[in-house]
Structure formats: C-alpha cells, structure tokens
Motif scaffolding. Structure first.
Motif, PDB file in Angstrom:
ATOM      1  N   GLU A   1      44.584  42.310  42.841  1.00  0.00           N
ATOM      2  CA  GLU A   1      43.747  43.446  42.645  1.00  0.00           C
ATOM      3  C   GLU A   1      43.061  43.259  41.365  1.00  0.00           C
ATOM      4  N   ASN A   2      41.732  43.337  41.114  1.00  0.00           N
ATOM      5  CA  ASN A   2      41.510  43.168  39.752  1.00  0.00           C
ATOM      6  C   ASN A   2      41.313  44.510  38.917  1.00  0.00           C
TER       7      ASN A   2
ATOM      8  N   SER B   1      37.915  41.989  45.641  1.00  0.00           N
ATOM      9  CA  SER B   1      39.070  42.754  45.269  1.00  0.00           C
ATOM     10  C   SER B   1      39.395  43.737  46.065  1.00  0.00           C
TER      11      SER B   1
END
Length: 634
Positions: free
Chosen positions: A218-219, A228
């Motif tokens: 997850e960015n 993401s």
C-alpha cells in the motif's frame, strides 16, 4: 606431478587465468607430463597392461579415446594414490561412468524412483525442498528433517482482507546500500530501526477466500496511486532448509499479469531484531526497488511515486535462477513480451507448473540434474550388466569432474546474457545448462563469461575466503582435500547426495561429534592432543569441541549480513548502528570449504571494525566463550 601452487580468487578470475594450469589436479598433471607417465591402452574387452612402473606413488586415471561418446574419464580408482608395489603384478578392475547419448530425454524423478526406491530419502534434502509452494508442498517433498521450514508463514494471518494481516513499514531508499537491500524495513511501529520517510505499508496475509498467501503493498507516499494496494500472490518460497527464505510472487492483473515470477523480500531466521543495522534483522528488503517507480522528477520518495511491476526480465526467477532449480531446464523466449521463460520435465509428482503446458513440472534438483536425462537408461533397465547404463555416475568420475557436477551451481559464475539472463547460471550462449560429467575447463570457458566469484566483492580481501552464499566450490578448490598427492576428496565423501543420513546437510557423519566418521574416516586424530598442540588448550575437550568450529568457520554470510552476534567487545543493548558495528563481531552463516583456520592476523580481520571484519573462529564460535586475546595459536 600434482601442482600444489596455491589457488586464489584472482588467479581464477583475472587474466591471464593462472589457475587454469592447476585447478584440475589430475587432468592438468596428465596434460603436462603425458609423455613421462606409464600407461596402457584397453582392447575391445577393456583389458589393459601397464609395464615399467617406476618407484613412487601413482593415481590410476582412465583417459577416454577420441570418438568414445559412451564413457567419461577418471574411473573409481582415480581418487587415491597407490604405491608402485601395489600396482606391479596386480590386477585393477576400474569402473567408468557412462553418459547419456545426445538424443536422451528427461523422464522425471517419479519414473527413476520406480526402480531406485532405495533413494527415496532424497525427498528430504535441501536440494529437493529449495522451491516450494507455501503450505502446499509437492508429493516428492518431505520436510521432516526441517520442522521449522515454514515458520515464517506464522506471520501470514488468515483474514478476509489484507488489512487484517501483519503490517510492516518500508522506506528510506538508499542507492548506495550494499547488494539488494536498498530499503529499511521494520515491523510496524518498531522504532528501534529509524525510518525517516516511509514509502509503503506491506501486509502479510492468507486469504480466507482462496487460501492463498499474499504480500500486499500500500503506497504511503501517493494516495492516488491506481495500483495501490497491490496484492502479490506468493507462488513459491525459496529456501528454508538452509537459512534465509525469499518470497517469489506473480504480477497481478492490475500491474500487467505476466507469466514470470519475481522475488520480493526475505526472511532471515538467523537475523536478530536487537540489531540496529537494519539488514541484520529478521525481515529484509530484497529488490523491493524493482517494484517501485520513481516520480516524474526522477527521484525516489516523492508524492507521485507509484507501485509498478519489475521490467520484463528483471529479477524474474525464470531468467535468473531456473537453470539450477528446474530439472530438465529449457529456456525459451515469449515472442510477444520478450520474456525469458522456462520449461521443466513433466512429472506427476512435481511441485509446481512453471511452463506453458498444463502438467506439473519437476522444479528443484531431481535425479537427472546430476545423472543426466534418463530415457535411454530406462529403456535398457533390467537387461543386465552387458548394456551401458547411459547415465552419469559421479562416483566413477575423477574428483575434479565430480566436484564440477556440484560446482555448476555451488559457485558464482555468470553465464552469457549479462546480469539478468546469465545471472550466476551455468548456461552457454544458447541458454543450455551444462550437462553433468564435463570438465571444469569446459564449464568456465563454454558455460561462463566470468570464471567464479569476483575478488573483493564476493570474496573477502584475503583473496581466498567466500563472503557470499553458494560459493562452496570456489572455496573447495583452494583446499588441500581437492589437491594433494594422497587422496582426492570429492563432495560425496562428506555429503550423501541422496539423503537419509539423519545429519544436517546430509552429511555422512555427525558434525557435532569430533570422533564421528565424518572427519575421522580420513583424519585419525586425538582431538585433545591436537588442540593442546595447536592452541595450548583443550577447550571443551573432545566431547564438546567440533572440528568444524576451527576448520570450517562461517566466513560467508547469507543475504549480505548475518544477524547472529559473535564475540562482543561490549554487550548489547547498543543505542545506534555505529556503536553496534564497533562492538559486535559477526558469526557467518555458511561454513567455509577451504578447511584452513583463518587467524586474527588474516587480512580482512586485523585492523577492521568488528562489524566489518571477516568472521573467523576467534570472532565467532570461540570468541563467544573465550577472551580471544588470551588464546595461543600457531
């Protein structure tokens, strides 16, 4: 006539390749002295006579005539030297290795075991377990010798969503960091490792819906990243029988949905989360930068960074690893994508389907990896000893050819194709794996563009000892066991390649018992007297001291750095990474196969910061109990 000139990494790797003249002890001696050697030729029944054997000791070696495509040189009598008196007037029956004909095909280990069921313990070896489906091993994989193989999977929490998994944080990209560990990684909220800029959250979870294991990314820098969160399915784990374990994932549809499988992250059971040096902890980055795209300004760590898929052949196991890990390896290129893919031999008990047909394949080291393709052998099976075996028997090869069978992969050479397609793989210009039984000279000239580990990078600055994994062959050639005038020792003298011994690494004796046959078969040594002579001390005595503690120190280190503390100048806790480097020596993970005893005065140890010093007995196993400054050594 055996040239005992010391072998160094530079003599192997650098022009003018000085070691070429003596790195195959018997074959090189014959090349130099052929006209001086007593010899005889076989007739069509294989009978021979050798006259006028002078005084001295001789190895008995069978050279193969031009045009003989059925046999390999050496013979089972080539390992030990004989006094001339043992040869004159005596008969020697010599067994030679056969070889598969060019048209032989791979048949898979399941068919081999139909006749050779006594070798079924091979299913327990690290060779057969290296690549495995997480929680779903193949029928030919037996993990009973490695009960902790999948211990890391405890971190994969079964959940409906990735957010229910174990969370880690990754960040602080450093392009100057050594090797493939470019990011810092830590368990979420573990602030002992400082991360100034967190790039992403990483989640380990097992899907309650499909039962598969995932690594989700997850960015944290770019909330608008369309990829993401990216959910990367773990197709296989790599390792677990021997230290580290890596996670090999497929590219999801959201990132391109390719057939290739890529590495991502690694677990190091010898890591230690007390270490402040981030790459000596339990969880480590491993080429995460291939999964991360810089922002438009060309810099890492900006708000427009994105999660991405690696370049087509960058970091894929098919392009970089499969030659040593797939039985019946055959490389082919996908014309549409340009991706290098591989086929393996179909086997109903295979562990994974790695190619473009619907059948399971034999990933990992199968019978035919070391013995050659078995179709012709199977066709002649049961017809008696008058028929050729059409298989390589490493025990009937000269020691240099037997060790080359293992050295194809337990070395660090690059094949043609650069750091991607040729990465540490024993392949030729056509992408073909070197068959077993060929010479070292063939291997380093036709199946390599580099001849071994790079001095100063993969080898410590002493130019002898390995600092990286899978280089046992490079070490072993430098040992007195490989070259001497008495008995040439091969890999199979210490390791049972078919397993079943009950000892780690399939050793033929107990490495924790100095009186076991493992060493005493060749070295009838009184351990206490030996230690008293060498050290002026009996230390823990014969019952507690192991030969390997001194003669096989762990100079090489998995994953770039060991997490195990060795000798302490002062004990932890430490409060910053530099203080740790100044006060804590390393214990290496991988035993040296040079079989010497490197000293505190060795280049790379003396004058180095503890955290940068080559691990040796006095900074590792001995140093954890003894004040090494007080140990006498000669």
């Amino acid at each position: 006539m055996i040239d005992m000139t010391p072998i160094t990494a530079s003599a192997v790797f650098d022009e003018p390749y000085a070691a070429d003249a003596y790195d195959e002890p018997l074959e090189d001696a014959i090349a130099r002295h052929r006209d001086q050697l007593p010899s005889g030729k076989t007739d069509q029944q294989g009978h021979f006579r050798i006259f006028d054997i002078p005084d001295g000791r001789f190895f008995v070696y069978v050279a193969i005539a031009d045009g003989d495509v059925e046999h390999l040189p050496g013979g089972d009598k080539s390992r030990a030297s004989y006094d001339a008196q043992e040869l004159r007037g005596h008969e020697k029956r010599i067994q030679l290795s056969s070889r598969p004909p060019p048209h032989a095909e791979y048949i898979g280990s399941t068919q081999c075991l139909e006749c050779h069921e006594e070798q079924a313990a091979w299913k327990q070896t690290g060779h057969k377990l290296a690549w495995s489906r997480p929680g779903n091993p193949g029928p030919h994989q037996d993990f009973s010798q490695f009960p902790d193989f999948f211990e890391a999977l405890d971190s994969w929490i079964e959940a409906e969503s990735y957010e229910g998994g174990t969370r880690l944080e990754i960040g602080d990209y450093n392009p100057e960091a050594r090797g493939n560990v470019k990011f810092k990684i830590r368990l979420a909220d573990d602030e002992r490792v400082e991360i100034e800029k967190i790039y992403a959250d990483i989640y380990f979870w097992k899907s309650a819906e499909d039962g598969e294991y995932y690594i989700s990314v997850e960015n944290r820098l770019n909330e608008s990243d369309p990829a993401s969160p990216a959910h990367l399915k773990i197709e296989m784990v790599y390792g677990g029988a021997v230290l580290r374990q890596r996670y090999m994932v497929s590219v999801p549809e959201s990132l391109g949905d390719r057939q290739g499988i890529y590495t991502l992250l690694q677990f190091h059971p010898n890591g230690d989360d007390r270490r402040l040096t981030h790459n000596r902890r339990v969880w480590r980055d491993y080429k995460f930068n291939y999964w991360w795209s810089k922002g438009e300004d060309g810099e890492y760590g900006t708000p427009d960074d994105r999660i991405t898929a690696p370049a087509v052949n960058e970091n894929t196991i098919q392009a970089m690893c499969a030659a040593c890990h797939v039985t019946g390896y055959e490389r082919y290129m996908d014309e549409e994508t340009g991706q290098a893919l591989v086929r393996g031999v179909n086997d109903p008990n295979g562990a994974f389907n790695i190619d473009d047909d619907p059948e399971m394949d034999e990933v990992n080291v199968g019978c035919e990896t070391c013995h050659g393709p078995g179709s012709e052998h199977a066709a002649f099976a049961g017809l008696g000893e008058n028929f050729p075996s059409h298989m390589v028997n490493p025990a009937y090869l000269s020691v240099e050819r037997e060790t080359a069978v293992c050295g194809r992969c337990h070395d660090r050479r690059q094949g043609p194709g650069g750091p991607t397609l040729g990465y540490t793989q024993p392949i030729n210009e056509d992408g073909e794996m070197m068959p077993p039984g060929l010479s070292r000279h063939t291997m380093i000239t036709e199946y390599s563009v580099t001849r071994g580990p790079i001095p100063g990078r993969h080898i410590w600055v002493d130019d002898i000892h390995s600092r990286n994994p899978h280089q046992q062959y490079a070490d072993y050639m430098k040992s007195g066991m490989y070259r001497n005038d008495r008995r040439m020792v091969g890999c199979s003298d210490c390791h049972d390649m078919h397993g079943g011994t009950g000892f780690r690494r399939s050793l033929v004796g107990d490495p924790d018992d100095a009186s076991s046959p493992l060493c005493q078969n060749c070295h009838a040594v009184d351990i206490n007297a030996h230690m008293q002579h060498q050290l002026g001390s009996e230390m823990k005595g014969a019952a507690g001291t192991r030969c390997v503690d001194c003669h096989m120190p762990g100079t090489a280190i998995h994953g770039g750095d060991s997490g195990r503390f060795g000798r302490m100048v002062s004990a932890p806790p430490y409060y910053d990474a530099l203080t740790e480097e100044i006060n804590a020596y390393l214990q290496g993970d991988i035993n040296s196969h040079v079989f010497d005893v490197p000293r505190t005065t060795t280049v790379g140890v003396q004058g180095e910061l503890p955290g940068n010093a080559m691990p040796i007995p006095y900074t590792s196993a001995c140093g954890t109990c003894h004040d090494v400054s007080e140990i006498q050594h000669k």
